[in-house]
Enzyme design. Structure first.
Site, short mmCIF file in Angstrom:
data_model
loop_
_atom_site.label_atom_id
_atom_site.label_comp_id
_atom_site.label_asym_id
_atom_site.label_seq_id
_atom_site.Cartn_x
_atom_site.Cartn_y
_atom_site.Cartn_z
N HIS A 144 0.81 -1.24 0.00
CA HIS A 144 0.00 0.00 0.00
C HIS A 144 0.83 1.28 0.00
O HIS A 144 0.28 2.36 -0.26
CB HIS A 144 -0.93 0.06 1.22
CG HIS A 144 -1.94 -1.04 1.29
ND1 HIS A 144 -2.82 -1.30 0.27
CD2 HIS A 144 -2.20 -1.95 2.27
CE1 HIS A 144 -3.59 -2.32 0.63
NE2 HIS A 144 -3.24 -2.74 1.83
O1 ZLV Z 1 -2.61 -6.44 4.71
O2 ZLV Z 1 -6.33 -0.17 12.42
O3 ZLV Z 1 -9.68 0.70 7.27
C1 ZLV Z 1 -0.72 -5.32 3.77
C2 ZLV Z 1 -2.22 -5.24 4.11
O4 ZLV Z 1 -2.89 -5.18 2.88
C3 ZLV Z 1 -8.64 1.31 7.50
N1 ZLV Z 1 -7.48 0.69 7.61
C4 ZLV Z 1 -8.55 2.79 7.67
C5 ZLV Z 1 -9.43 3.64 6.88
C6 ZLV Z 1 -9.90 4.24 8.19
N2 ZLV Z 1 -9.07 3.33 8.84
C7 ZLV Z 1 -9.23 2.75 10.09
C8 ZLV Z 1 -8.20 3.23 11.06
C9 ZLV Z 1 -7.92 2.19 12.10
C10 ZLV Z 1 -6.50 2.23 12.56
C11 ZLV Z 1 -5.99 0.96 13.15
C12 ZLV Z 1 -6.84 -1.28 13.01
C13 ZLV Z 1 -6.70 -1.46 14.38
C14 ZLV Z 1 -7.23 -2.57 14.98
C15 ZLV Z 1 -7.88 -3.49 14.22
C16 ZLV Z 1 -8.01 -3.32 12.85
C17 ZLV Z 1 -7.47 -2.21 12.23
C18 ZLV Z 1 -7.63 -2.07 10.79
N3 ZLV Z 1 -7.18 -1.12 9.94
C19 ZLV Z 1 -8.29 -2.98 9.98
N4 ZLV Z 1 -8.24 -2.56 8.70
C20 ZLV Z 1 -7.56 -1.45 8.70
C21 ZLV Z 1 -7.29 -0.72 7.45
C22 ZLV Z 1 -5.88 -0.97 6.93
C23 ZLV Z 1 -5.67 -2.34 6.42
C24 ZLV Z 1 -4.25 -2.53 5.96
C25 ZLV Z 1 -3.99 -3.88 5.32
C26 ZLV Z 1 -2.53 -4.05 5.02
C27 ZLV Z 1 0.22 -5.33 4.88
ZN ZN Z 2 -3.90 -7.32 3.46
#
Ligand code: ZLV
Ligand code: ZN
Ligand code: CA
Length: 381
Positions: A144
């Site tokens: 990302h």
């Molecule tokens: O696996 O996050 O949904 C590659 C990869 O593809 C969001 N982030 C963004 C948009 C608004 N936010 C949420 C902010 C939350 C910040 C902390 C978490 C904390 C605890 C549990 C789940 C999350 C979380 N964050 C779950 N999904 C998000 C995504 C980012 C996903 C990245 C995937 C990375 C390494």
């Molecule tokens: Zn992922």
């Protein structure tokens, strides 16, 4: 199946001045991304006696200057000096470079990025020189990260830097992404070129980062060279294979890549904390086996994966697949420093669960496959 020369990148000494490895960095309590999973994977790979069957290499850490081959000077300079204490001030109160809680300025963040990127660049060099047929960097795959901004737990795009290294030698590179999330950073970096084809399989619909529809196909010279396979919750091994095999076969036929980079994000496994697919370890590893069989120089990278035990199991099995020894692997785990933690079954397996496969139930899988194949047919010379 003939042997392959395998290079395996692992940094045994992360966090300068502390007796620790790449698994010692932490995004902070409660954050789902756990670099510790790289260490657990390494301990399993070690316990299965795989280390003496491959070249084990410590990555040369990527310098700030190397990172600017893709990222802006301003962003890399920021990342090189930010600390948990100065983050608020340096990010203009959280509005620049690091957005939201997904990307905290954790202790050693720059060093962590330099290990991850150093491994992927090293893997590319090892492939390009002919010293390896397959190169592995489980600390990479951070798809990302953008040119001037961190996103979705990713700060430096090791994949883009690795592909740029391959492009110095090879005319065409294929990037395949089986992480449950869309590989947006890599797609964007190569959106206007026909020298890199990107192909991401991902959950689409009310899911991070929200991009990756089948209408997004690349632009200008790159039109047709970005392939997106949007999927729904609960995809099984059988469904996944029924779209992965024909689409990748067609890509190999029309694009004829000189090298392949496979991002093996493990959040597409059943039971992942953030993912919503239903792949077993075998269904996931089938992608590695399928590409190995085609005998094109191959790089395997990590990525997402939030149920740590299953990530370690799967990347260990995929390391065995790279070596071609997966049939000799004991499903009962050998003793290892985390053995107790793998109970109650202590096995090298990730089983499916009973969730519905919405790709079948809602009849979208056939359409998605047909659309992708139609896009690729248009590239036929
Ligand atoms: O696996 O996050 O949904 C590659 C990869 O593809 C969001 N982030 C963004 C948009 C608004 N936010 C949420 C902010 C939350 C910040 C902390 C978490 C904390 C605890 C549990 C789940 C999350 C979380 N964050 C779950 N999904 C998000 C995504 C980012 C996903 C990245 C995937 C990375 C390494
Ligand atoms: Zn992922
Ligand atoms: Ca993906």
């Amino acid at each position: 199946m003939s042997k392959r020369k395998v290079a395996y990148f692992y940094d045994p000494c992360g966090l300068t001045n502390i007796a620790a490895d790449v698994g010692s960095y932490t995004y902070g309590l409660g954050h789902p991304m756990k670099p510790h999973r790289i260490r657990v994977t390494h301990d399993l790979v070690t316990a299965y006696d795989m280390l003496d069957q491959m070249h084990v290499l410590r990555p040369t850490r990527a310098t700030a200057e190397t990172m600017t081959k893709f990222h802006t000077d301003e962003y890399v300079h920021f990342l090189n000096r930010v600390t948990p204490e100065t983050a608020e001030e340096l990010t203009y109160h959280g509005t620049r470079f690091l957005v939201g809680e997904d990307n905290p300025a954790f202790e050693g963040v720059f060093e962590f990025c330099s290990i991850s990127a150093g491994g992927s660049i090293g893997a590319a060099q090892r492939i390009a020189s002919g010293a390896a047929d397959i190169a592995i960097n489980w600390a990479g795959g951070l798809h990302h990260a953008k040119k001037r901004e961190a996103s979705g737990f990713c700060y430096i795009n090791d994949i883009v830097l690795g592909i740029l290294e391959l492009l110095r030698i090879y005319p065409r590179v294929l990037y395949i992404d089986i992480d449950c999330h869309h590989g947006d950073g890599v797609e964007e970096a190569f959106y206007t070129t026909d020298r890199v084809m990107t192909c991401s399989f991902h959950k689409f619909g009310e899911y991070f980062p929200g991009t990756g529809t089948q209408e997004d196909r690349g632009r200008g010279k790159g039109k047709g060279y970005a392939v997106n396979v949007p999927l729904k919750d609960g995809i099984t091994d059988e469904s996944f294979k029924s779209v992965f095999e024909p689409v990748i076969s067609k890509i190999l036929e029309v694009f004829k890549p000189s090298a392949v980079v496979l991002q093996c994000g493990a959040d597409s496994l059943a039971g992942d904390k953030l993912g919503c697919f239903n792949l077993t370890m075998y269904g996931h590893a089938h992608c590695t086996q399928f590409l190995r069989k085609h005998n094109i120089p191959l790089i395997l990278l990590g990525g997402g994966g939030y149920t740590v035990k299953n990530v370690a199991r799967t990347w260990t099995y995929e390391t065995a697949c790279a070596l071609g020894i997966e049939n000799d692997i004991d499903v009962n785990l050998p003793w290892n420093p985390y053995f107790e933690w793998f109970g109650p079954r202590y096995r090298l397996e990730v089983a499916e669960n009973n969730m519905d496969d919405l790709n079948i139930k809602e009849g979208s899988l056939d359409k998605v496959r047909i659309n992708a194949l139609e896009q690729l047919r248009e590239l036929t010379p």
